[in-house]
Design a protein around this motif. Sequence first.
Motif, mmCIF file in Angstrom:
data_model
loop_
_atom_site.group_PDB
_atom_site.id
_atom_site.type_symbol
_atom_site.label_atom_id
_atom_site.label_comp_id
_atom_site.label_asym_id
_atom_site.label_seq_id
_atom_site.Cartn_x
_atom_site.Cartn_y
_atom_site.Cartn_z
ATOM 1 N N LEU A 12 0.837 -1.205 0.000
ATOM 2 C CA LEU A 12 0.000 0.000 0.000
ATOM 3 C C LEU A 12 0.872 1.255 0.000
ATOM 4 N N CYS A 13 1.906 1.248 0.815
ATOM 5 C CA CYS A 13 2.771 2.433 0.872
ATOM 6 C C CYS A 13 3.520 2.631 -0.448
ATOM 7 N N THR A 14 3.965 1.539 -1.048
ATOM 8 C CA THR A 14 4.728 1.659 -2.294
ATOM 9 C C THR A 14 3.907 2.373 -3.363
ATOM 10 N N TYR A 74 -2.488 9.440 10.234
ATOM 11 C CA TYR A 74 -3.071 10.144 9.086
ATOM 12 C C TYR A 74 -3.567 9.160 8.018
ATOM 13 N N CYS A 75 -3.003 7.954 8.045
ATOM 14 C CA CYS A 75 -3.230 7.017 6.943
ATOM 15 C C CYS A 75 -4.642 6.449 6.950
ATOM 16 N N GLU A 76 -5.339 6.589 5.830
ATOM 17 C CA GLU A 76 -6.704 6.046 5.745
ATOM 18 C C GLU A 76 -6.680 4.540 5.497
ATOM 19 N N HIS A 77 -5.511 3.991 5.194
ATOM 20 C CA HIS A 77 -5.428 2.538 5.011
ATOM 21 C C HIS A 77 -5.034 1.833 6.304
ATOM 22 N N ASP A 78 -4.920 2.600 7.380
ATOM 23 C CA ASP A 78 -4.534 2.038 8.684
ATOM 24 C C ASP A 78 -3.186 1.331 8.644
HETATM 25 S S1 SF4 Z 1 -0.459 7.493 3.939
HETATM 26 FE FE1 SF4 Z 1 -0.526 5.325 4.588
HETATM 27 S S2 SF4 Z 1 -0.190 4.165 2.710
HETATM 28 FE FE2 SF4 Z 1 0.467 6.283 2.313
HETATM 29 S S3 SF4 Z 1 2.678 6.245 2.718
HETATM 30 FE FE3 SF4 Z 1 1.627 6.924 4.582
HETATM 31 S S4 SF4 Z 1 1.366 5.079 5.795
HETATM 32 FE FE4 SF4 Z 1 1.805 4.418 3.689
#
Ligand code: SF4
Lengths: 361, 478
Positions: A12-14, A74-78
């Motif tokens: 997900l981060c990539t 902040y991440c909406e993907h947890d």
């Molecule tokens: S917002 Fe979430 S998915 Fe995006 S880089 Fe940050 S931790 Fe990873």
Amino acid sequence: MSFDEYEKALELCTYCPKLCRHTCPVGNAERRESVIPQAKMAMANLVRKGQVELTPETASVFYHCNGCGLCGEYCEHDVDVTPALFAARAEAVNKGMDPPSMKQFTDRFYARNDSLLHELHHTIEERFFVEEAQVAYFPSCDTIEHSPRVLHDTLKVLESVGVDYVALHDGEYVCAGYPFWAAGLMSELSFLAKEIASKLSNYKKIICDCPACVWMMRFLYPQLGAPISAEVLHVVEFMDNYAPRIQVSSTVPEAFYHDPCYLGRWLGVFDAPRRLMGRAVREIHEFTWNRERGYCCGGGGLVADNLPDVSAKIAQRRLEEVMRTDVPMVVSACATCERNLSQESGNVEVVNLMTLLARQL
Amino acid sequence: MSVPQSEITGQLAEAVGPENLSSSPVDTIAHALDFWPRALMKSRSGPWPRGPKWVVWPGAAAEVAHVLRIASAYALPVIPYGGGSSMVGGASPRGDRPWIVINCKRMCNILDMDEVSMVVHVQAGIVGVELEERLNARGFSLGHVPTSMTTATLGGWLSTQSAGMLSSRYGRVGDLCLGLTAVLPDGQVVHTRVAPRRATGPELAHLLIGAEGTLGVITAAHLRLHRLPLHRRFDSFCFEQVAPAMGALRQSLAAGVRPLVARIQRDPRLRRSDREQDAPEPTPADLSRRVLLLAYEGPVELVEVEQEIVRDLATALGGEGLGQAPARRWWGQRFAAGFRMTPLLVQDHLFADYVELGATWQALSGLYDNLEEAFEKRGWRTRITVEHARLEGASLGCAFWGEADSAEAALEAYDEAWRLAARVCHAGGGGLGHVYGGGQHRAALLDDNAKQRLAVLTEVKRKLDPAGIMNPGILGTE
Ligand code: SF4
Ligand SMILES: Cc1cc2nc3c(=O)[nH]c(=O)nc-3n(C[C@H](O)[C@H](O)[C@H](O)COP(=O)(O)OP(=O)(O)OC[C@H]3O[C@@H](n4cnc5c(N)ncnc54)[C@H](O)[C@@H]3O)c2cc1C
Ligand code: SF4
């Protein structure tokens, strides 16, 4: 957990457009694309997939993380970046590819532990080390090294509210092993966790002055097969029950409260320290980035040891808002925060909450 | 020309200082992609793309100038890099020659703030949200809020003529820009004068705004500010079809209303997460309903008048008032859209992107229907939003996604989707690349009229950049 178990988060981060860039204290301090959360996770993922070779150089980015957890907030993907990057550090260690700054880490850890243990016994009267007590106070390494008076102040405050059944834990270790976790030394951590858990399980309750120790014992130890049967609390959580017994003196007109990452974001303790602080401070100022969004002091994740300039910049950024005011004090509840912030605070005093309360006794 | 790499490395180190230069894989890998979905999709099954040979972090315009002179001497391509949030391959690699990335993020300070004239002078490498927070701390706002606010930089905004979600009120970022400092490819540093209006020739700043780094590197800008609003209010209306919703918005703007937010989208009450568990499946009539979401800000009296005017117009066109809640809710989640594409990009048989096209009101509703129909006929999913509304027209933001049998088939379907979008857009009198710029991708899909315009840019570029170093291949340049 092994490195591969973080596949989903790493993927997900990539493929994320770097949406949490702005939250990362390290990224903000270094202003390098390679150390924003997305890039650190992408590098870990490319290494995991064999698309980039794991070398001490490529592994070095995993160590540019305070482990503060703000990006995940902040991440909406947890996505939880810290454990994934610490697992990447463990992968580097296992493959002998950890950066040179990590060499002899275990030896250094135990040498420091022994010297701090000695220091602890030197600083604190023997009457406080009672073997049979209901509640054990597990003092932390940074407190002993950088804020030894917090030990006295904590005992003094406890005594003042009538808690006389707390004893200092007389063990062999003064650290629950966060540095091992952050260094990627998982077998060393497992060993230490089991040692500590076996000793501490004799008590009913454990109180720690270090929020990271509490988090480790409460949440990571069980995953390492080292659960502690006792209830583990941060001293602030424990003291919160006694807040009404602390005389309101409000001798300090105003101060900022800095949420330590582990006490706030990781353990979810936001109101108790503010309630306790309110016994001594008339006006509590909030940082713009506070509570769940509290900005790190720069002291975590071994960044202060490996990248002292970066750590200093992070502390400066945290204090910028205070420096724009005339407020003379910042209060926190973690010795690491106190150490890191006070190095950059100039005339602003950085005080541990227990010291603040002890001062009015 | 062969490239004497160590000689160049030495010269670049002299230009920016050795600590601000890197050829380490750690840094080159981090600059190998931006957020162009096509390149990201390719990387899922193929190798990670090669990054630049050198990354430099200059601290000032003079250092940028030094780097560009070196690049010109060796005819090395230079890609200016802000946040790397370009969705059109603007900051992605291309060509075979080793290239230099100029990462602008060391230039991230507010240089001056004139609170009387409400003008800020700020360096171009600052990340958007950081600038806004610093301004807010002093009671001001820029009023430019793209969804990529937390990752994109001021230089990236200016270079792509970015449009934020408050554009109906504050305009595009170029409308907020009063003057620029930029370094031209030959190393010349130009400052455009900051004055309210002037009539001595065309505005140089507007040659550089939207040029996507093809004519030079923007290092600082003077920007117009707004005071933080005293009052903000939301409103929402539901219409049976998109056309009357567009009519209400168009007439409101024509009546002089300047809403802070104005967007038309599907009825949010149909969202799976928002529906009661035992609610019936939406009917075709439910699905064709559209909701106009509005926000206003300013002094209370003004907000009330604007709200009243829109309410009357919307009601006259059959709009049902839904109150503040839907618009307020959207506002609370206004950055969430930025997260939606990632879960689609991690699965290598899926494809996704975001078509953004602009058109006059006359053409907009036809384009909306045709685009939706063309995509749905192929079994591809779409969500179209009307946004960036102005007096003369608006933009359609069309998120699309679909499934294919394999990674290669997903790439083919992606390309086909774009060709289809371009055909529908050109046939309906719209213009592609309305928000995200041209980059490598959209430039190839533009209509003849746009291509002619870009041919003039290429001529200008030949004069300013005879060695062809600045972001070659962007906006149709060589
Ligand atoms: S917002 Fe979430 S998915 Fe995006 S880089 Fe940050 S931790 Fe990873
Ligand atoms: C999730 C998401 C949401 C988005 N939402 C919006 C939106 O609401 N509105 C919108 O307009 N766009 C949006 N975009 C697109 C993108 O964020 C914008 O194009 C933005 O302006 C790019 O800024 P950046 O700093 O990331 O630039 P980059 O991606 O680094 O670069 C963009 C282009 O500008 C050039 N460039 C960068 N800095 C400079 C400089 N200092 N001087 C000269 N050239 C330079 C680059 O070479 C490149 O061609 C979105 C993108 C994503 C991924
Ligand atoms: S946990 Fe903190 S330091 Fe680590 S990547 Fe996330 S925001 Fe940065």
